[in-house]
Design an enzyme around this catalytic site. Sequence first.
Site, PDB file in Angstrom:
ATOM      1  N   CYS A   2      -1.586  53.050 -39.324  1.00 13.61           N
ATOM      2  CA  CYS A   2      -1.118  54.422 -39.240  1.00 13.61           C
ATOM      3  C   CYS A   2      -2.093  55.252 -38.395  1.00 13.61           C
ATOM      4  CB  CYS A   2      -0.979  55.107 -40.588  1.00 13.61           C
ATOM      5  SG  CYS A   2      -0.072  54.168 -41.793  1.00 13.61           S
ATOM      6  N   ARG A  27      -0.852  52.560 -33.398  1.00 12.60           N
ATOM      7  CA  ARG A  27      -1.280  52.205 -34.753  1.00 12.60           C
ATOM      8  C   ARG A  27      -0.103  52.026 -35.719  1.00 12.60           C
ATOM      9  NH1 ARG A  27      -6.546  53.004 -35.411  1.00 12.60           N
ATOM     10  NH2 ARG A  27      -6.282  53.101 -37.654  1.00 12.60           N
ATOM     11  N   TRP A  73       2.716  53.006 -40.205  1.00 12.18           N
ATOM     12  CA  TRP A  73       3.062  51.581 -40.219  1.00 12.18           C
ATOM     13  C   TRP A  73       3.193  51.229 -41.692  1.00 12.18           C
ATOM     14  CZ3 TRP A  73       1.069  46.891 -42.004  1.00 12.18           C
ATOM     15  CH2 TRP A  73       1.607  45.739 -41.408  1.00 12.18           C
ATOM     16  N   ASN A  99      -4.147  56.792 -44.239  1.00 15.25           N
ATOM     17  CA  ASN A  99      -4.137  55.533 -43.499  1.00 15.25           C
ATOM     18  C   ASN A  99      -4.932  54.540 -44.338  1.00 15.25           C
ATOM     19  OD1 ASN A  99      -6.103  54.480 -40.612  1.00 15.25           O
ATOM     20  ND2 ASN A  99      -4.514  53.401 -41.688  1.00 15.25           N
ATOM     21  N   GLY A 100      -4.253  53.495 -44.818  1.00 15.89           N
ATOM     22  CA  GLY A 100      -4.950  52.514 -45.649  1.00 15.89           C
ATOM     23  C   GLY A 100      -4.089  52.100 -46.827  1.00 15.89           C
ATOM     24  N   GLU A 484      -1.759  31.858 -26.522  1.00 15.15           N
ATOM     25  CA  GLU A 484      -1.700  33.281 -26.170  1.00 15.15           C
ATOM     26  C   GLU A 484      -0.401  33.590 -25.407  1.00 15.15           C
ATOM     27  OE1 GLU A 484      -3.112  35.854 -27.110  1.00 15.15           O
ATOM     28  OE2 GLU A 484      -2.850  37.337 -25.534  1.00 15.15           O
ATOM     29  N   LYS A 488       2.371  36.259 -26.695  1.00 10.71           N
ATOM     30  CA  LYS A 488       2.825  37.397 -25.882  1.00 10.71           C
ATOM     31  C   LYS A 488       4.345  37.437 -25.834  1.00 10.71           C
ATOM     32  CE  LYS A 488       0.116  39.348 -25.844  1.00 10.71           C
ATOM     33  NZ  LYS A 488      -1.226  39.262 -26.313  1.00 10.71           N
ATOM     34  N   GLU A 491       5.844  38.516 -29.221  1.00 10.84           N
ATOM     35  CA  GLU A 491       5.598  39.927 -29.530  1.00 10.84           C
ATOM     36  C   GLU A 491       6.505  40.849 -28.730  1.00 10.84           C
ATOM     37  OE1 GLU A 491       0.937  40.701 -30.389  1.00 10.84           O
ATOM     38  OE2 GLU A 491       1.353  39.911 -28.407  1.00 10.84           O
ATOM     39  N   HIS A 507       3.906  14.634 -31.467  1.00 11.50           N
ATOM     40  CA  HIS A 507       3.933  14.433 -32.921  1.00 11.50           C
ATOM     41  C   HIS A 507       4.854  15.434 -33.614  1.00 11.50           C
ATOM     42  CE1 HIS A 507       0.766  11.502 -32.509  1.00 11.50           C
ATOM     43  NE2 HIS A 507       0.067  12.368 -31.797  1.00 11.50           N
ATOM     44  N   LYS A 606      -1.169  48.040 -33.231  1.00 10.84           N
ATOM     45  CA  LYS A 606      -2.292  47.557 -32.433  1.00 10.84           C
ATOM     46  C   LYS A 606      -3.551  47.394 -33.271  1.00 10.84           C
ATOM     47  CE  LYS A 606      -4.256  47.680 -28.028  1.00 10.84           C
ATOM     48  NZ  LYS A 606      -3.787  46.305 -27.848  1.00 10.84           N
TER      49      LYS A 606
HETATM   50  C1  G6P Z   1      -2.938  43.191 -33.956  1.00  9.20           C
HETATM   51  C2  G6P Z   1      -2.613  43.448 -32.504  1.00  9.20           C
HETATM   52  C3  G6P Z   1      -3.050  42.253 -31.660  1.00  9.20           C
HETATM   53  C4  G6P Z   1      -4.527  41.963 -31.882  1.00  9.20           C
HETATM   54  C5  G6P Z   1      -4.845  41.776 -33.369  1.00  9.20           C
HETATM   55  C6  G6P Z   1      -6.342  41.736 -33.619  1.00  9.20           C
HETATM   56  O1  G6P Z   1      -2.137  42.190 -34.448  1.00  9.20           O
HETATM   57  O2  G6P Z   1      -1.232  43.677 -32.344  1.00  9.20           O
HETATM   58  O3  G6P Z   1      -2.826  42.541 -30.289  1.00  9.20           O
HETATM   59  O4  G6P Z   1      -4.882  40.832 -31.175  1.00  9.20           O
HETATM   60  O5  G6P Z   1      -4.323  42.869 -34.125  1.00  9.20           O
HETATM   61  O6  G6P Z   1      -6.867  43.008 -33.325  1.00  9.20           O
HETATM   62  P1  G6P Z   1      -8.335  43.305 -32.875  1.00  9.20           P
HETATM   63  O7  G6P Z   1      -8.350  44.786 -32.607  1.00  9.20           O
HETATM   64  O8  G6P Z   1      -9.232  42.939 -34.023  1.00  9.20           O
HETATM   65  O9  G6P Z   1      -8.634  42.500 -31.671  1.00  9.20           O
END
Ligand code: G6P
Length: 611
Positions: A2, A27, A73, A99-100, A484, A488, A491, A507, A606
């Site tokens: 949030c 956030r 969020w 937030n939390g 990765e 991507k 997401e 496997h 994020k």
């Molecule tokens: C969230 C974000 C990702 C990020 C992850 C870890 O899931 O959407 O993009 O890689 O958190 O976040 P950090 O800020 O610790 O790299």
Amino acid sequence: MCGIVGYTGSKEAYPIIIKGLKRLEYRGYDSTGVALLNHGLKVYKKKGKVAELEDALVGQDLHANIGIGHTRWATHGEPSDRNAHPHTSSSGKLAMIHNGIIENYTKLKNELIKNGYFFHSDTDTEVLLNFIEDIKINNNCSLEEAIRVALKRVVGAYVILMIDADDPETIIAARKGSPLVIGIGKGEHFLGSDASPMLEYTKEVVYVNDYELAIVKPGELILKNLGNEKITPFVQKLDIELAAIEKGGYDHFMLKEINEQPDTIFDCLRGRLDADKGTITMAGVGNNIEKFCTASRIIIIACGTSWHAGLVAEYIIEELCRIPVEVEYASEFRYRNPVVHPGDVIVAISQSGETADTLVAIEKAKEKGAFIFGIVNVVGSSIARTSHAGAYTHAGPEIGVASTKTFTAQLAVLTMVALKIAKEKATINEERYMHLLKELHDTPDKVREVLKLSGHIKSLAKKYKDARDFLYLGRGYNFPVALEGALKLKEISYIHAEGYPAAEMKHGPIALVDESLPVVFVATKDSYHEKVVSNMQEIKARKGKVVSVITEGDEMSVSLSNDVMIVPAADEIVAPMLSVVPLQLLAYYIGVLKGCDVDKPRNLAKSVTVE
Ligand code: G6P
């Protein structure tokens, strides 16, 4: 998670809050709300993104010089109008944003229900708010005192902002485990989850610490601990410019950030790497070089994309430094009883520096005597502050929810750290050391070359966008890149994608292969290359569609692939910084073509400040 914003001063609060919330939408963006004080408390809130609330409020009288705002969020309670923040207390006088997570909220809620309280939402926040109001009434004390008493009984993480209709100039804030920045203006104060809501108004900020309470009035900022003792605020200067958090002509932040990578990698190397002199200057490593060189092992802790960077680092550090490396999901590490010795070095990687699981994992390792080295992007963030030493990635603000430029910046930092240790331990010979420094130095220009593939990748996106599933394969340094790439795509486009070590594919995942399955190979020329080519043959033999990221001049892979994305030749140690870029672009263009909100994918955030 949030995002929270607050303002008290002489300006109109509402526009500042709304603009700030838009910058904090990374956030979370399930619902939005604002509380204003102007001859009483006014609360406006709604399910959906900030712009939806803004549209709904056009034409309303929103005049006020003090207010708080929230972009959510969801944790407790589905995204809905009634679960949106701010919440209002039973008396209707107090408003709170949070937030939390309040972990013991059920117990507190039951106590309050017994005392006759009703709840209008499913949130833990409304419980905390009424708990505070209950204490205020029963103890006949100030709001500040009631917050202090309440927070001593609360288990969990929070930043809260509260306003009181009976005290129309003051915002009271408190923090434990979630971020809070206060901007200091002339006769005004700004509050935010990060500094972005206040960038155009002030460069002077205070980062509030855990267990601190802030009493914020237009002309006064008082910080106290939960024992009611005053603390002198430590004022810091911000060095972020407004332009860094704007789109700069790109359609999306994600595309801007992908394209920034030649510069962000350069910024990360600048002042540290001197390829001619053969030096790497990193105070955080240099001052603690003994700890690294004598480490019995290095444990890397991270989440998401940062965890993938950690996996690449495992290959690099073991190869160059001959130190055993373990890469841990922070969330798993913290909940088991991990074996950590004082001689262990923990490397925590985080873009935001606020990821709750990573933070708690660090605390756990710290308790066991480990040395903590943080690799963080956001300056002044919690992980940066709690680490014993560290290195910033210097990638600038990353707004797109899916990480791109911070991944490559993390790789640049990790490679320099590994090279510095290897040099000190003499586990690398001079020729290879100088060669790798030169390779690192050349990386920004090579990434610039890779970005020229943009148009071609857009056409590939058109061709493959309707696939139901994708498989991403790679070996060695490129295995984490395959993970990765798959992350991507998932997401951004909501297409199911799996990353796998190319050899392990036989496997299990090979059963998925048919003529409709695109299989993306990350197959740049390295010591594993011949083996990867065999894996390509295996996919081809089963009529899978081979789409590969390959090194220029690799005719063999061209002949085996339906489509290729060709990157410049590079040493395998730095190759992931190149090979990931086409995969970022592919995910981006597929997401755009499918009409997805690529900067704010559904359900994601994020900065994940809940456990
Ligand atoms: C969230 C974000 C990702 C990020 C992850 C870890 O899931 O959407 O993009 O890689 O958190 O976040 P950090 O800020 O610790 O790299």
